[in-house]
Write a protein that holds these residues in place. Sequence first.
Motif, PDB file in Angstrom:
ATOM      1  N   ALA A 115       5.816   2.691   0.775  1.00  0.00           N
ATOM      2  CA  ALA A 115       6.256   1.685   1.320  1.00  0.00           C
ATOM      3  C   ALA A 115       5.582   0.714   1.752  1.00  0.00           C
ATOM      4  O   ALA A 115       6.016  -0.535   1.502  1.00  0.00           O
ATOM      5  CB  ALA A 115       7.080   2.436   2.715  1.00  0.00           C
ATOM      6  N   ILE A 116       4.528   0.569   1.995  1.00  0.00           N
ATOM      7  CA  ILE A 116       3.487  -0.311   2.553  1.00  0.00           C
ATOM      8  C   ILE A 116       3.268  -1.301   1.206  1.00  0.00           C
ATOM      9  O   ILE A 116       3.471  -2.552   1.618  1.00  0.00           O
ATOM     10  CB  ILE A 116       2.155  -0.062   3.063  1.00  0.00           C
TER      11      ILE A 116
ATOM     12  N   LEU B 212       6.485  -3.240   0.613  1.00  0.00           N
ATOM     13  CA  LEU B 212       6.704  -4.370   1.547  1.00  0.00           C
ATOM     14  C   LEU B 212       5.879  -5.433   1.455  1.00  0.00           C
ATOM     15  O   LEU B 212       6.148  -6.524   1.614  1.00  0.00           O
ATOM     16  CB  LEU B 212       6.671  -3.638   2.952  1.00  0.00           C
ATOM     17  N   MET B 213       4.528  -4.997   0.978  1.00  0.00           N
ATOM     18  CA  MET B 213       3.480  -6.073   0.950  1.00  0.00           C
ATOM     19  C   MET B 213       3.879  -7.032  -0.346  1.00  0.00           C
ATOM     20  O   MET B 213       3.745  -8.400  -0.364  1.00  0.00           O
ATOM     21  CB  MET B 213       2.269  -5.253   0.477  1.00  0.00           C
ATOM     22  N   LYS B 214       4.472  -6.501  -1.303  1.00  0.00           N
ATOM     23  CA  LYS B 214       4.935  -7.309  -2.435  1.00  0.00           C
ATOM     24  C   LYS B 214       5.769  -8.434  -2.241  1.00  0.00           C
ATOM     25  O   LYS B 214       6.146  -9.490  -2.714  1.00  0.00           O
ATOM     26  CB  LYS B 214       5.600  -6.328  -3.515  1.00  0.00           C
TER      27      LYS B 214
ATOM     28  N   PRO C 113      -3.273   8.718  -1.087  1.00  0.00           N
ATOM     29  CA  PRO C 113      -4.435   7.611  -0.809  1.00  0.00           C
ATOM     30  C   PRO C 113      -3.774   6.140  -0.536  1.00  0.00           C
ATOM     31  O   PRO C 113      -2.902   5.665  -1.490  1.00  0.00           O
ATOM     32  CB  PRO C 113      -5.438   7.610  -2.110  1.00  0.00           C
ATOM     33  N   ILE C 114      -4.287   5.628   0.360  1.00  0.00           N
ATOM     34  CA  ILE C 114      -3.909   4.247   0.487  1.00  0.00           C
ATOM     35  C   ILE C 114      -4.906   3.438  -0.137  1.00  0.00           C
ATOM     36  O   ILE C 114      -6.027   3.389   0.431  1.00  0.00           O
ATOM     37  CB  ILE C 114      -3.690   3.864   2.045  1.00  0.00           C
ATOM     38  N   ASN C 115      -4.759   2.497  -0.887  1.00  0.00           N
ATOM     39  CA  ASN C 115      -5.762   1.641  -1.649  1.00  0.00           C
ATOM     40  C   ASN C 115      -6.050   0.558  -0.486  1.00  0.00           C
ATOM     41  O   ASN C 115      -5.370   0.063   0.434  1.00  0.00           O
ATOM     42  CB  ASN C 115      -5.053   1.071  -2.755  1.00  0.00           C
TER      43      ASN C 115
ATOM     44  N   GLU D  60       1.773   0.625  -9.438  1.00  0.00           N
ATOM     45  CA  GLU D  60       1.474  -0.167  -8.380  1.00  0.00           C
ATOM     46  C   GLU D  60       1.952   0.071  -7.076  1.00  0.00           C
ATOM     47  O   GLU D  60       1.649  -0.167  -5.801  1.00  0.00           O
ATOM     48  CB  GLU D  60       1.809  -1.987  -8.757  1.00  0.00           C
ATOM     49  N   ILE D  61       3.441   0.289  -7.121  1.00  0.00           N
ATOM     50  CA  ILE D  61       4.070   0.654  -5.792  1.00  0.00           C
ATOM     51  C   ILE D  61       4.238   2.135  -5.455  1.00  0.00           C
ATOM     52  O   ILE D  61       3.919   2.450  -4.409  1.00  0.00           O
ATOM     53  CB  ILE D  61       5.416  -0.044  -6.088  1.00  0.00           C
ATOM     54  N   LYS D  62       4.514   3.006  -6.608  1.00  0.00           N
ATOM     55  CA  LYS D  62       4.706   4.206  -6.195  1.00  0.00           C
ATOM     56  C   LYS D  62       3.840   5.157  -6.248  1.00  0.00           C
ATOM     57  O   LYS D  62       3.982   6.717  -6.098  1.00  0.00           O
ATOM     58  CB  LYS D  62       5.992   4.812  -7.303  1.00  0.00           C
ATOM     59  N   GLY D  63       2.540   4.649  -6.581  1.00  0.00           N
ATOM     60  CA  GLY D  63       1.573   5.428  -6.626  1.00  0.00           C
ATOM     61  C   GLY D  63       1.331   5.976  -8.062  1.00  0.00           C
ATOM     62  O   GLY D  63       0.349   5.784  -8.729  1.00  0.00           O
ATOM     63  N   GLU D  64       2.208   6.885  -8.356  1.00  0.00           N
ATOM     64  CA  GLU D  64       2.373   7.542  -9.674  1.00  0.00           C
ATOM     65  C   GLU D  64       3.828   7.319 -10.105  1.00  0.00           C
ATOM     66  O   GLU D  64       4.574   7.350  -9.408  1.00  0.00           O
ATOM     67  CB  GLU D  64       1.880   8.716  -9.728  1.00  0.00           C
TER      68      GLU D  64
END
Length: 655
Positions: free
Chosen positions: A366-367, A370-372, A395-397, A561-565
């Motif tokens: 979600a972060i 929203l960042m995008k 993990p949060i990048n 990039e957004i979903k992680g995987e």
Amino acid sequence: MSVENIDSVLNEERLFEPAAIFKADARISSADTLATMRHHANEDYTGFWAEQARSEISWHQPFSTVLDKSHAPHYQWFSDGLMNVSYNCLDRHLETKGNHTAIVFEGEQGDIRTLTYHQLYADVCAFANALKAQGITKGDRIVIYMPMIPEAVIAMQACARIGAIHSVVFGGFSAESLKDRIEDAGARMLITADGGHRGGKIVELKAAADKALASGCATIEKVIVYQRTGHAIEFKEGRDLWWHDAIDCMDSICMPEWVEAEHPLFLLYTSGSTGKPKGIQHSSAGYLLGTITSMKWVFDIRDSDTFWCTADVGWVTGHSYVAYGPLAVGATILIYEGAPTVPNAGRFWDICQRHKVTIFYTAPTAIRALMKLGDEIPAQYDLSSLRLLGSVGEPINPEAWIWYHKTIGQERCPIVDTWWQTETGCIMIAPIPGAVATKPGSCTLPLPGIIADVVDENGNSINEPNKGGYLVIKKPWPSMLRTVWGDDERYIKTYWPKFGGKYYLAGDSARRDKDGYFWIMGRIDDVLNVSGHRLGTMEVESALVAHPRVAEAAVVGRPDEIKGEAIFAYVVLKGTRPAGGVDEVLTKELRAWVAEQIGPIAKPDDIRYSDNLPKTRSGKIMRRLLRTIAKGEEITQDTSTLENEAILLQLQGKV
Ligand code: WTA
């Protein structure tokens, strides 16, 4: 796969000390206080937890045994004590804070409701009486398939009140998934709604429930339906009952059923790498204790807070940090029904502003999403009420961490990156915000009373900084899972397969840096993590193979990039392969098919058709190779053992 060969590519050196204004009145505000707690837990492990259990839980009958290891690894905590989880979440607050707000609810369409502790208590009691009137008793299983509305929490609490065991199924799961879970749990009752509002549309929950019940679920006797949307639905006389009719004339007082500390509070199904989803079974007292201590330690919770955990109650985060933990400490929670982008991308920040949210807990996916959308959107809102931010699920990048810190937290709010699992019941590794400095991307250090380590193949601690290994928990902890529902063997095989059965194997790889900080590196099994939700590769593969045109399928994750995987599927069709490996119509159909079978979250992002799957001579699918290809990387693996090397070009989409 050997985890020791995983090299870390992340080299993050930034350190953020707890902000002075936060530290000034934090519950745990110094490294010394924290060190004293850790020391106590290390010196007298069971004494530490016994003390917590005595002070944090209201017991009907106190316990005398703390930890019973006689059925290890089926550990028992506080087993001769009697209590009730709903009593601890509601009744005990009535005298001092009956008029304090328990729930602030906002529907996607903008409808707002607030419930005080007194009102929530009355609603839970009335619904608990309704369950009893339908013949539900202690130990019965009830499946809850609801939108994200207060009634989902009321239903869970009502089950807890009478000792019924709930199993919440995420409203985004399909009829098929719902059916599997109902059948595995042997549920007598299903609680659902006509529908819910999400993304500007109606989620057809009752229709999916009807479909599930039509295809099996013989144990279901009654279905209680909450009227949320008011649109037309089918109703089966004799089986279906409206929620409002069920509670009509019910008393708003219901004495809690005193249950043993070990009585199962709930089952929650989660994916494994093989086989069907596992019904993770949690206890009553131990589970509740973990949610309470983490609410206090990690979220530093106060009566003045408005705590918003954005997770749906269909996931463990929505159990521990919506339905139970915050209520057990008498906090005010916010529940939002819908999507983050309705009516526009500022919805989350608008909610934070209007309801003066102080603690915001969400997932990296979600972060990143929203960042995008850009900094201009949050900049339009007043986010000054926020004092603490949290992250969970993957993990949060560091890039997303820094954005969260600067743009949302305005460099004022500490970030708690919390590592835990459905199985652990509560947060295990996370910063104590007033006492531990944070590093972007690291969940920092285990909580007091949680003995986590990174070990090698033989179970020896890895002391060399930044060397990867297995993440393990070395001592049983109160909120740990008790077993896999109906399958003790699977519990032992999955979680205690190595190291002489002494350590809990989390299934994640991790490393520790020179300061002892934990960095989660990923799963060691074939479990996908899509948008912070675990999905077994097996489940998606079985769904694909269930399609009449599919002969074989293998799915892997590729970084997104957004979903992680994102999910990458390799499919072998019955009959001929489409020309050039492309068939857009079929791809669309297969994606819709998987959504139907499991839920939209499991839809493959890419599908590639080949004549064969890459297998070793012994017939094992070469997943590592498929992962490399999915990432578009050059193949460096040895492919000489491949049965048919020619299909490599097909898998790469080159022919
Ligand atoms: C991953 C969610 C890195 C991990 C509460 C774990 C994380 C799985 C984090 C559990 C984090 C969860 N940093 N990875 N802060 N939190 N994970 O059961 O792989 O849905 O094993 O529980 O998510 O997912 P589950």
